[in-house]
Design a protein around this motif. Structure first.
Motif, PDB file in Angstrom:
ATOM      1  N   UNK A 107      -9.777 -39.742  53.694  1.00 47.24           N
ATOM      2  CA  UNK A 107      -9.168 -39.168  54.809  1.00 47.24           C
ATOM      3  C   UNK A 107      -7.780 -39.128  54.719  1.00 47.24           C
ATOM      4  N   UNK A 108      -7.254 -39.924  54.038  1.00 47.62           N
ATOM      5  CA  UNK A 108      -5.604 -40.115  53.814  1.00 47.62           C
ATOM      6  C   UNK A 108      -5.077 -38.701  53.025  1.00 47.62           C
ATOM      7  N   UNK A 109      -4.622 -37.659  53.695  1.00 50.12           N
ATOM      8  CA  UNK A 109      -3.974 -36.502  52.972  1.00 50.12           C
ATOM      9  C   UNK A 109      -3.205 -36.702  51.707  1.00 50.12           C
ATOM     10  N   UNK A 110      -2.326 -37.787  51.905  1.00 49.16           N
ATOM     11  CA  UNK A 110      -1.525 -37.912  50.527  1.00 49.16           C
ATOM     12  C   UNK A 110      -2.274 -38.357  49.439  1.00 49.16           C
ATOM     13  N   UNK A 111      -3.127 -39.335  49.829  1.00 49.95           N
ATOM     14  CA  UNK A 111      -4.034 -39.878  48.579  1.00 49.95           C
ATOM     15  C   UNK A 111      -4.908 -38.584  48.193  1.00 49.95           C
ATOM     16  N   UNK A 112      -5.475 -37.888  48.935  1.00 48.71           N
ATOM     17  CA  UNK A 112      -6.227 -37.048  48.623  1.00 48.71           C
ATOM     18  C   UNK A 112      -5.687 -35.682  47.916  1.00 48.71           C
ATOM     19  N   UNK A 113      -4.163 -35.433  48.269  1.00 45.54           N
ATOM     20  CA  UNK A 113      -3.601 -34.595  47.403  1.00 45.54           C
ATOM     21  C   UNK A 113      -3.045 -34.970  46.147  1.00 45.54           C
ATOM     22  N   UNK A 114      -3.110 -36.072  45.901  1.00 38.97           N
ATOM     23  CA  UNK A 114      -2.832 -37.011  44.752  1.00 38.97           C
ATOM     24  C   UNK A 114      -4.251 -36.773  43.610  1.00 38.97           C
ATOM     25  N   UNK A 115      -5.147 -36.842  44.443  1.00 37.06           N
ATOM     26  CA  UNK A 115      -6.407 -36.576  43.575  1.00 37.06           C
ATOM     27  C   UNK A 115      -6.818 -35.098  43.169  1.00 37.06           C
ATOM     28  N   UNK A 116      -6.386 -34.476  43.921  1.00 38.05           N
ATOM     29  CA  UNK A 116      -6.323 -32.755  43.799  1.00 38.05           C
ATOM     30  C   UNK A 116      -5.474 -32.564  42.544  1.00 38.05           C
ATOM     31  N   UNK A 117      -4.219 -33.048  42.747  1.00 35.21           N
ATOM     32  CA  UNK A 117      -3.386 -32.895  41.487  1.00 35.21           C
ATOM     33  C   UNK A 117      -4.158 -33.374  40.271  1.00 35.21           C
ATOM     34  N   UNK A 118      -4.477 -34.619  40.145  1.00 36.92           N
ATOM     35  CA  UNK A 118      -5.186 -35.072  39.163  1.00 36.92           C
ATOM     36  C   UNK A 118      -6.533 -33.884  38.642  1.00 36.92           C
ATOM     37  N   UNK A 119      -7.125 -33.285  39.608  1.00 32.35           N
ATOM     38  CA  UNK A 119      -8.072 -32.558  39.159  1.00 32.35           C
ATOM     39  C   UNK A 119      -7.578 -31.306  38.535  1.00 32.35           C
ATOM     40  N   UNK A 157     -17.029 -34.228  33.935  1.00 30.04           N
ATOM     41  CA  UNK A 157     -17.597 -34.989  34.514  1.00 30.04           C
ATOM     42  C   UNK A 157     -16.366 -35.888  35.585  1.00 30.04           C
ATOM     43  N   UNK A 158     -15.240 -36.203  34.835  1.00 27.40           N
ATOM     44  CA  UNK A 158     -14.091 -36.838  35.649  1.00 27.40           C
ATOM     45  C   UNK A 158     -13.785 -35.837  36.756  1.00 27.40           C
ATOM     46  N   UNK A 159     -13.641 -34.412  36.677  1.00 27.15           N
ATOM     47  CA  UNK A 159     -13.466 -33.469  37.727  1.00 27.15           C
ATOM     48  C   UNK A 159     -14.150 -33.638  38.813  1.00 27.15           C
ATOM     49  N   UNK A 160     -15.610 -33.803  38.256  1.00 27.55           N
ATOM     50  CA  UNK A 160     -16.633 -33.860  39.316  1.00 27.55           C
ATOM     51  C   UNK A 160     -16.378 -35.162  40.333  1.00 27.55           C
ATOM     52  N   UNK A 161     -16.449 -36.136  39.610  1.00 26.28           N
ATOM     53  CA  UNK A 161     -15.869 -37.566  40.245  1.00 26.28           C
ATOM     54  C   UNK A 161     -14.590 -37.604  41.069  1.00 26.28           C
ATOM     55  N   UNK A 162     -13.658 -36.926  40.616  1.00 28.14           N
ATOM     56  CA  UNK A 162     -12.358 -36.771  41.525  1.00 28.14           C
ATOM     57  C   UNK A 162     -12.581 -36.180  42.801  1.00 28.14           C
TER      58      UNK A 162
END
Length: 121
Positions: A55-67, A42-47
Protein backbone atom coordinates in the motif's frame (compact mmCIF):
# COMPACT_ATOMS: atom_id res chain seq x y z
CA UNK A 1 -4.21 1.97 -11.80
CA UNK A 2 -5.91 -1.43 -11.82
CA UNK A 3 -5.70 -1.71 -15.58
CA UNK A 4 -1.95 -1.02 -15.73
CA UNK A 5 -0.94 -3.40 -12.96
CA UNK A 6 -2.99 -6.27 -14.30
CA UNK A 7 -1.76 -5.71 -17.84
CA UNK A 8 1.83 -5.66 -16.58
CA UNK A 9 1.38 -9.00 -14.86
CA UNK A 10 -0.36 -10.50 -17.90
CA UNK A 11 2.39 -9.26 -20.25
CA UNK A 12 5.07 -10.65 -17.93
CA UNK A 13 3.27 -14.01 -17.94
CA UNK A 14 3.21 -13.92 -21.74
CA UNK A 15 6.91 -13.00 -21.80
CA UNK A 16 7.77 -15.98 -19.59
CA UNK A 17 5.90 -18.34 -21.90
CA UNK A 18 7.56 -16.82 -24.96
CA UNK A 19 11.03 -17.01 -23.41
CA UNK A 20 10.50 -20.64 -22.56
CA UNK A 21 9.64 -21.52 -26.16
CA UNK A 22 11.78 -19.01 -28.09
CA UNK A 23 14.99 -19.72 -26.19
CA UNK A 24 14.57 -23.49 -26.35
CA UNK A 25 17.33 -23.94 -28.93
CA UNK A 26 20.01 -21.82 -27.26
CA UNK A 27 23.50 -23.33 -27.61
CA UNK A 28 24.62 -25.21 -24.52
CA UNK A 29 27.70 -22.99 -24.19
CA UNK A 30 25.34 -19.99 -23.73
CA UNK A 31 23.24 -21.58 -20.99
CA UNK A 32 24.25 -18.85 -18.52
CA UNK A 33 22.86 -16.15 -20.82
CA UNK A 34 19.60 -18.07 -21.19
CA UNK A 35 19.37 -18.59 -17.43
CA UNK A 36 19.95 -14.87 -16.77
CA UNK A 37 17.14 -13.95 -19.14
CA UNK A 38 14.80 -16.43 -17.44
CA UNK A 39 15.82 -15.43 -13.90
CA UNK A 40 15.35 -11.72 -14.53
CA UNK A 41 11.98 -12.44 -16.15
CA UNK A 42 10.80 -14.33 -13.08
CA UNK A 43 12.20 -11.54 -10.90
CA UNK A 44 10.01 -8.93 -12.60
CA UNK A 45 6.98 -11.16 -12.08
CA UNK A 46 7.75 -11.45 -8.36
CA UNK A 47 8.39 -7.72 -8.04
CA UNK A 48 5.09 -6.99 -9.79
CA UNK A 49 3.14 -9.14 -7.36
CA UNK A 50 5.01 -7.58 -4.46
CA UNK A 51 4.26 -4.05 -5.74
CA UNK A 52 0.63 -5.04 -6.19
CA UNK A 53 0.35 -6.10 -2.56
CA UNK A 54 2.03 -3.06 -0.99
CA UNK A 55 0.00 0.00 0.00
CA UNK A 56 2.90 2.39 0.70
CA UNK A 57 3.27 4.53 -2.44
CA UNK A 58 6.96 5.27 -1.90
CA UNK A 59 7.85 1.59 -1.44
CA UNK A 60 5.65 0.61 -4.40
CA UNK A 61 7.35 3.24 -6.54
CA UNK A 62 10.77 1.81 -5.64
CA UNK A 63 9.61 -1.68 -6.66
CA UNK A 64 8.33 -0.36 -9.98
CA UNK A 65 11.72 1.27 -10.58
CA UNK A 66 13.37 -2.10 -9.86
CA UNK A 67 11.04 -3.71 -12.40
CA UNK A 68 12.05 -1.13 -15.01
CA UNK A 69 15.74 -1.72 -14.27
CA UNK A 70 15.35 -5.49 -14.65
CA UNK A 71 13.42 -5.00 -17.88
CA UNK A 72 16.39 -3.03 -19.22
CA UNK A 73 18.69 -5.91 -18.25
CA UNK A 74 16.45 -8.43 -20.03
CA UNK A 75 16.37 -6.19 -23.08
CA UNK A 76 20.16 -5.98 -23.05
CA UNK A 77 20.55 -9.75 -22.71
CA UNK A 78 18.11 -10.42 -25.54
CA UNK A 79 19.91 -7.89 -27.72
CA UNK A 80 23.20 -9.61 -26.91
CA UNK A 81 21.66 -12.96 -27.84
CA UNK A 82 20.50 -11.53 -31.15
CA UNK A 83 23.93 -10.00 -31.82
CA UNK A 84 25.53 -13.38 -31.17
CA UNK A 85 23.05 -14.88 -33.67
CA UNK A 86 21.45 -17.18 -31.13
CA UNK A 87 17.97 -16.12 -32.19
CA UNK A 88 16.36 -14.94 -35.38
CA UNK A 89 15.30 -11.36 -35.96
CA UNK A 90 11.68 -12.50 -35.86
CA UNK A 91 12.08 -14.07 -32.39
CA UNK A 92 14.03 -11.06 -31.13
CA UNK A 93 11.38 -8.59 -32.33
CA UNK A 94 8.61 -10.72 -30.84
CA UNK A 95 10.29 -10.67 -27.41
CA UNK A 96 11.29 -7.00 -27.73
CA UNK A 97 7.69 -6.02 -28.43
CA UNK A 98 6.54 -7.81 -25.29
CA UNK A 99 9.25 -6.04 -23.27
CA UNK A 100 8.08 -2.71 -24.69
CA UNK A 101 4.53 -3.51 -23.56
CA UNK A 102 5.74 -4.36 -20.05
CA UNK A 103 7.75 -1.15 -19.90
CA UNK A 104 4.85 0.98 -21.13
CA UNK A 105 2.36 -0.44 -18.65
CA UNK A 106 4.82 -0.37 -15.74
CA UNK A 107 5.41 3.33 -16.41
CA UNK A 108 1.64 3.83 -16.65
CA UNK A 109 1.21 2.06 -13.32
CA UNK A 110 3.84 4.29 -11.71
CA UNK A 111 2.27 7.43 -13.21
CA UNK A 112 -1.20 6.48 -12.01
CA UNK A 113 0.07 6.20 -8.44
CA UNK A 114 2.00 9.43 -8.26
CA UNK A 115 0.28 11.59 -10.84
CA UNK A 116 3.72 12.41 -12.24
CA UNK A 117 5.20 11.53 -15.59
CA UNK A 118 7.76 8.77 -15.04
CA UNK A 119 10.44 8.39 -17.67
CA UNK A 120 12.58 5.42 -18.55
CA UNK A 121 15.63 4.95 -16.40
Amino acid sequence: MKTEKFKVIEYIRQLLIMIDTELDNFPKKEIELKNRIKTNSFDILELSYEANSIEDVKEKSLLLQKILAKIKVIDFLLNLSFDKEMMSKKKYLKLANRIDDITKYTIGWANSMTGNKTTLI
